[in-house]
Design a protein around this motif. Structure first.
Motif, PDB file in Angstrom:
ATOM      1  N   ASP A 172       0.786  -1.231   0.000  1.00  0.00           N
ATOM      2  CA  ASP A 172       0.000   0.000   0.000  1.00  0.00           C
ATOM      3  C   ASP A 172       0.823   1.289   0.000  1.00  0.00           C
ATOM      4  O   ASP A 172       0.439   2.271  -0.637  1.00  0.00           O
ATOM      5  N   GLU A 173       1.931   1.313   0.706  1.00  0.00           N
ATOM      6  CA  GLU A 173       2.736   2.533   0.791  1.00  0.00           C
ATOM      7  C   GLU A 173       4.054   2.433   0.029  1.00  0.00           C
ATOM      8  O   GLU A 173       4.965   3.234   0.250  1.00  0.00           O
ATOM      9  N   ALA A 174       4.156   1.484  -0.858  1.00  0.00           N
ATOM     10  CA  ALA A 174       5.398   1.310  -1.616  1.00  0.00           C
ATOM     11  C   ALA A 174       5.708   2.552  -2.449  1.00  0.00           C
ATOM     12  O   ALA A 174       4.821   3.101  -3.121  1.00  0.00           O
ATOM     13  N   ALA A 230       5.771   5.771  -8.720  1.00  0.00           N
ATOM     14  CA  ALA A 230       6.958   6.004  -9.540  1.00  0.00           C
ATOM     15  C   ALA A 230       7.411   4.663 -10.101  1.00  0.00           C
ATOM     16  O   ALA A 230       8.504   4.181  -9.794  1.00  0.00           O
ATOM     17  N   PRO A 231       6.568   4.046 -10.929  1.00  0.00           N
ATOM     18  CA  PRO A 231       6.874   2.697 -11.430  1.00  0.00           C
ATOM     19  C   PRO A 231       8.191   2.672 -12.208  1.00  0.00           C
ATOM     20  O   PRO A 231       8.339   3.399 -13.190  1.00  0.00           O
ATOM     21  N   PHE A 266       6.831   5.344 -16.973  1.00  0.00           N
ATOM     22  CA  PHE A 266       6.725   6.487 -16.072  1.00  0.00           C
ATOM     23  C   PHE A 266       8.006   7.311 -16.128  1.00  0.00           C
ATOM     24  O   PHE A 266       9.113   6.777 -16.108  1.00  0.00           O
ATOM     25  N   LYS A 267       7.828   8.626 -16.214  1.00  0.00           N
ATOM     26  CA  LYS A 267       8.972   9.529 -16.223  1.00  0.00           C
ATOM     27  C   LYS A 267       8.989  10.426 -15.000  1.00  0.00           C
ATOM     28  O   LYS A 267      10.006  10.539 -14.303  1.00  0.00           O
ATOM     29  N   GLN A 289       1.094  17.516 -13.082  1.00  0.00           N
ATOM     30  CA  GLN A 289       1.090  16.629 -14.234  1.00  0.00           C
ATOM     31  C   GLN A 289       1.880  15.346 -13.991  1.00  0.00           C
ATOM     32  O   GLN A 289       2.758  15.296 -13.128  1.00  0.00           O
ATOM     33  N   VAL A 290       1.524  14.322 -14.760  1.00  0.00           N
ATOM     34  CA  VAL A 290       2.273  13.073 -14.815  1.00  0.00           C
ATOM     35  C   VAL A 290       2.809  12.954 -16.240  1.00  0.00           C
ATOM     36  O   VAL A 290       2.079  13.162 -17.209  1.00  0.00           O
ATOM     37  N   ILE A 291       4.084  12.639 -16.369  1.00  0.00           N
ATOM     38  CA  ILE A 291       4.705  12.533 -17.686  1.00  0.00           C
ATOM     39  C   ILE A 291       5.129  11.090 -17.927  1.00  0.00           C
ATOM     40  O   ILE A 291       5.848  10.495 -17.122  1.00  0.00           O
ATOM     41  N   LEU A 292       4.673  10.525 -19.032  1.00  0.00           N
ATOM     42  CA  LEU A 292       5.079   9.192 -19.467  1.00  0.00           C
ATOM     43  C   LEU A 292       5.873   9.319 -20.751  1.00  0.00           C
ATOM     44  O   LEU A 292       5.562  10.148 -21.609  1.00  0.00           O
TER      45      LEU A 292
END
Length: 574
Positions: free
Chosen positions: A217-219, A224-225, A234-235, A242-245
């Protein structure tokens, strides 16, 4: 290819469903629009999509997330074993292929030989097992029950066992495995195998077989895969922004054409529309009120299709603060006392249809409208039902009983202008039948945990469901999934009806899993829900996607909720 990516979803799988922040939900049919490549156009690599949404991600680990925003992003990072055809919902092989034993209890899987993680490691059976284990031990997922019918899963989930006896990995080939069920499980392909495998070499350390207190749960890797099996990696996540891939150059289906996918948080749907027009954002699901304006923008193309979901008002039937919502007469009064047909016209600008039960017209499990109570607006009937429940109207125009007013706080997610308007209309129309509504707006990322955690703070909610290709409604309506502070669940209205439980179980466990048999079961269930109205079922509204007009390769349909099932084939015309 004619398939839709499922990571389920729900998005979960949730392989099954997701809570939606945007105004989504479908009308009937399997309509589609396309941005296909013309014969004289040649796909070129490069460019990026900037997708606007007024909710940020919560978790990018699909084993623990339940919201559509997180699933939209994680679905581009993690591929599933199967895919649903974007037009028909038919389940087809994707990351793996399968056979089924003659008794229907054992599924034998082989993961594609080319399938690999972005770090070069092969995707193997242990990765699927890791997904099942982490979801089973999670304390935050509302979808723990997805794998309940897998032999040994429940004992592992509770810590009674240190392995899942029903999942066996081939000792000679790490890409082969079998899953044995304790009984026939009709939605197995979509629900169980729609769950994306997760990299055991990254997440395996968080699930300790002999210690059920250890969870994922808290990994840190949840958001941030470090590796991907899908078309993008994932970047960066700039929280609240924002999330950047970035493109996964080792993607097993071939190198994607787009360089990047950016999920950008915008303040609300008004800002989204403005930024689509200026090009600051190049993609987004838009509100019906913005269709007329954005259809005139030369830089955009709009895609519209009937979606497999709906937006509703959910009544907390088990909340002591609003105990009267446990009375069916009050709930029926609330359905008669709001003019949904006018809401479709005035709030949704005709982009949808009135929803009367759980399954929308796009789903084969839906009940014919002629078999359901339409709850045609009837102020007199609504007030009569309230009086039958023992309420008397006071001098202030509101009903009360034993000194307690008929008053409800309804919350919806801030930034969704359609839902905010829906809420305003509800306040005014319910006032006309003597019910006092206090409106409340809350950030979507803060609201979802309160819903799935059974917080008494929530008395009623306007929100939406995005359903999966398989119509199994177990996690939403079965009483075993009632949300509470000690057990997360998607049945956050606290609905408990043994007759509905029995029908849901029959639809899941057969023994007749034919579509005709399950359709009959779900139509009976929908009739009961239509009578009980734990939701004011609201509106099944069209899905409307605005994209940069130069985008090519886009194929949309009712079973690809974001229209991006084949995003690895999208490209931008120069």
């Amino acid at each position: 290819m004619q398939q839709h990516r499922t990571s389920r979803v729900l998005i979960a799988g949730l392989a099954a469903l997701t809570l939606i922040a945007t105004a989504c939900a479908p009308t009937g049919g399997g309509g589609q629009t396309t941005g296909t490549t013309a014969p004289d156009e040649k796909p070129v690599a490069g460019g990026r999509v900037i997708y606007g949404d007024f909710a940020d991600i919560q978790r990018l680990n699909p084993a623990t997330s339940n919201d559509a925003t997180s699933s939209r992003v994680s679905g581009k990072i993690y591929d599933s074993l199967i895919i649903a055809d974007y037009q028909t919902g038919e389940i087809k092989p994707w990351l793996g292929s399968w056979t089924v034993s003659s008794d229907g209890l054992t599924f034998s899987w082989t993961i594609d030989a080319k399938a690999n993680w972005s770090d070069g490691k092969p995707i193997i059976a242990n990765d699927f097992l890791a997904r099942v284990k982490m979801q089973g031990r999670s304390k935050v997922t509302p979808n723990k029950s997805v794998f309940n019918d897998v032999e040994g899963y429940q004992d592992y989930s509770t810590g009674k066992a240190t392995s899942i006896s029903g999942i066996t990995i081939d000792t000679a080939n790490p890409k082969k495995f079998t899953v044995k069920f304790t009984r026939i499980f009709c939605p197995a392909l979509a629900n169980v195998f729609g769950a994306a495998p997760m990299p055991e070499h990254i997440f395996g350390k968080y699930t300790v077989d002999n210690d059920p207190s250890k969870t994922v749960d808290e990994a840190a890797e949840n958001n941030a895969p470090p590796v991907a099996s899908g078309p993008f990696k994932f970047k960066e996540w700039r929280k609240g922004d924002q999330v950047i891939l970035s493109r996964n150059d080792t993607y097993w289906k071939g190198v994607p054409l787009l360089d990047e996918w950016v999920q950008k948080v915008v303040a609300d749907s008004t800002v989204l529309a403005a930024q689509l027009k200026t090009g600051e954002v190049t993609a987004g699901l838009i509100q019906p009120s913005d269709v007329a304006d954005l259809s005139k923008a030369d830089n955009l193309k709009l895609y519209k299709w009937a979606n497999n979901g709906y937006t509703y008002i959910g009544w907390r039937t088990n909340n002591a603060n609003v105990a009267f919502l446990g009375d069916k007469r009050i709930r029926q009064a609330l359905s008669y006392g709001i003019n949904t047909d006018e809401i479709v016209k005035a709030v949704y600008f005709g982009e949808g249809t009135k929803q009367l039960a759980h399954h929308p017209p796009a789903a084969w499990a839906s009940a014919p409208a002629a078999q359901l109570n339409a709850y045609t607006y009837d102020k007199a009937k609504a007030e009569d039902l309230i009086k039958q429940a023992g309420y008397t109207k006071g001098s202030d125009g509101f009903y009360a009983k034993d000194g307690k007013p008929l008053a409800i706080t309804i919350v919806t997610n801030q930034g969704n202008k359609t839902r905010e308007t829906f809420l305003q209309v509800a306040v005014e129309q319910y006032k006309q039948i003597g019910v006092k509504i206090t409106p409340k707006l809350e950030d979507f990322t803060a609201l979802v945990p309160k819903l799935t955690g059974g917080s008494p703070e929530v008395e009623a909610v306007i929100i939406g469901w995005q359903l999966s290709a398989d119509p199994d409604p177990f996690t939403i309506w079965h009483s075993s999934n009632v949300a509470s502070p000690t057990k997360a669940g998607n049945n956050f209205v606290g609905y408990n009806n043994p007759a509905v439980d029995k029908l849901i179980d029959q639809g899941r466990n057969g023994p007749d899993c034919t579509q005709a048999a399950r359709q009959s079961v779900y139509q009976q269930m929908n009739k009961i829900l239509n009578d009980d109205v734990p939701y004011m079922f609201g509106v099944s509204d069209n899905r409307i996607l605005a994209l940069d007009a130069r985008m090519r390769g886009v194929l949309t349909g009712s079973f690809s909720p974001n229209g991006d099932w084949n995003v690895h084939e999208w490209w931008i015309k120069k």
